[in-house]
Design a protein around this motif. Structure first.
Motif, PDB file in Angstrom:
ATOM      1  N   CYS A   8       0.845  -1.188   0.000  1.00 46.38           N
ATOM      2  CA  CYS A   8       0.000   0.000   0.000  1.00 46.38           C
ATOM      3  C   CYS A   8       0.884   1.243   0.000  1.00 46.38           C
ATOM      4  CB  CYS A   8      -0.901  -0.019   1.230  1.00 46.38           C
ATOM      5  SG  CYS A   8      -2.154   1.256   1.236  1.00 46.38           S
ATOM      6  N   GLU A  11      -0.781   6.711  -2.105  1.00 43.74           N
ATOM      7  CA  GLU A  11      -1.942   6.945  -2.966  1.00 43.74           C
ATOM      8  C   GLU A  11      -3.008   5.860  -2.812  1.00 43.74           C
ATOM      9  OE1 GLU A  11       1.243   6.807  -4.606  1.00 43.74           O
ATOM     10  OE2 GLU A  11       1.489   8.948  -4.272  1.00 43.74           O
ATOM     11  N   CYS A  12      -2.715   4.849  -2.058  1.00 45.72           N
ATOM     12  CA  CYS A  12      -3.633   3.721  -1.853  1.00 45.72           C
ATOM     13  C   CYS A  12      -4.905   4.214  -1.158  1.00 45.72           C
ATOM     14  CB  CYS A  12      -2.937   2.670  -1.007  1.00 45.72           C
ATOM     15  SG  CYS A  12      -3.973   1.269  -0.553  1.00 45.72           S
ATOM     16  N   VAL A  13      -6.039   3.674  -1.544  1.00 47.23           N
ATOM     17  CA  VAL A  13      -7.325   4.074  -0.973  1.00 47.23           C
ATOM     18  C   VAL A  13      -7.404   3.742   0.524  1.00 47.23           C
ATOM     19  CG1 VAL A  13      -8.571   1.943  -1.534  1.00 47.23           C
ATOM     20  CG2 VAL A  13      -9.808   4.085  -1.428  1.00 47.23           C
ATOM     21  N   TYR A  39     -12.310  -2.254   0.093  1.00 52.12           N
ATOM     22  CA  TYR A  39     -11.839  -1.466  -1.044  1.00 52.12           C
ATOM     23  C   TYR A  39     -13.018  -0.899  -1.843  1.00 52.12           C
ATOM     24  CZ  TYR A  39      -9.746  -0.208  -5.479  1.00 52.12           C
ATOM     25  OH  TYR A  39      -9.372   0.473  -6.601  1.00 52.12           O
ATOM     26  N   LYS A  40     -14.033  -1.713  -2.063  1.00 52.75           N
ATOM     27  CA  LYS A  40     -15.211  -1.252  -2.814  1.00 52.75           C
ATOM     28  C   LYS A  40     -15.894  -0.082  -2.111  1.00 52.75           C
ATOM     29  CE  LYS A  40     -16.180  -5.765  -4.846  1.00 52.75           C
ATOM     30  NZ  LYS A  40     -17.081  -6.930  -4.799  1.00 52.75           N
ATOM     31  N   SER A  43     -13.471   3.068  -2.303  1.00 53.48           N
ATOM     32  CA  SER A  43     -13.221   3.615  -3.643  1.00 53.48           C
ATOM     33  C   SER A  43     -14.502   4.120  -4.301  1.00 53.48           C
ATOM     34  CB  SER A  43     -12.548   2.572  -4.525  1.00 53.48           C
ATOM     35  OG  SER A  43     -13.374   1.440  -4.672  1.00 53.48           O
ATOM     36  N   ASN A  44     -15.628   4.046  -3.601  1.00 52.53           N
ATOM     37  CA  ASN A  44     -16.884   4.568  -4.132  1.00 52.53           C
ATOM     38  C   ASN A  44     -16.785   6.089  -4.240  1.00 52.53           C
ATOM     39  OD1 ASN A  44     -19.537   5.525  -4.499  1.00 52.53           O
ATOM     40  ND2 ASN A  44     -20.397   3.769  -3.412  1.00 52.53           N
ATOM     41  N   GLU A  45     -16.823   6.599  -5.440  1.00 55.76           N
ATOM     42  CA  GLU A  45     -16.608   8.026  -5.687  1.00 55.76           C
ATOM     43  C   GLU A  45     -17.751   8.906  -5.195  1.00 55.76           C
ATOM     44  OE1 GLU A  45     -15.559   8.606  -9.763  1.00 55.76           O
ATOM     45  OE2 GLU A  45     -13.838   7.274  -9.612  1.00 55.76           O
ATOM     46  N   ARG A  52     -16.447   8.215   4.203  1.00 56.61           N
ATOM     47  CA  ARG A  52     -15.490   7.100   4.219  1.00 56.61           C
ATOM     48  C   ARG A  52     -14.916   6.917   5.621  1.00 56.61           C
ATOM     49  NH1 ARG A  52     -13.785   9.550  -0.841  1.00 56.61           N
ATOM     50  NH2 ARG A  52     -14.588   8.272  -2.532  1.00 56.61           N
TER      51      ARG A  52
END
Length: 114
Positions: A8, A11-13, A39-40, A43-45, A52
């Motif tokens: 990681c 820049e990793c979520v 992760y899902k 990473s949900n925009e 988050r």
């Protein structure tokens, strides 16, 4: 931190929410929910950074509770806390779950609120 066989980076979520100084926090969430599912969510925009952050706190709390009690998770703690409040304040002063109105903007993202 290594996630799904990759390191990681900054820049990793996961990086803002699971700092390398707290690897056990990620380990618990990963063990209970799986890194791909987390992760899902992260990473949900449509989610704001604040949403988050709340999600990570909730996942961390529930993961810890599930590890301690795989059957009920945090439900036991919620019921116990509610019973303490009822004992202190009286049952007529503590609303039932279905008596609490949901705010109109509860399920809206920050973009939809603007």
């Amino acid at each position: 931190m290594e996630v799904l066989k990759s390191v990681c980076t900054c820049e990793c979520v996961f990086a803002p929410y699971f700092p390398s100084t707290e690897p056990e926090k990620f380990d618990r969430v990963h063990r209970v929910f799986g890194a791909e599912n987390v992760y899902k969510i992260l990473s949900n925009e449509t989610f704001s950074p604040l949403q988050r952050e709340y999600a990570v706190k909730a996942l961390s709390y529930e993961a810890e509770a599930r590890i301690q009690d795989p059957v009920t998770g945090c439900v036991e703690q919620i019921v116990s806390t509610k019973n303490e409040i009822v004992a202190t304040m009286g049952s007529d002063k503590v609303p039932e779950y279905n008596d609490i109105p949901m705010p109109d903007d509860f399920l809206m993202t920050q973009n939809q609120q603007m």
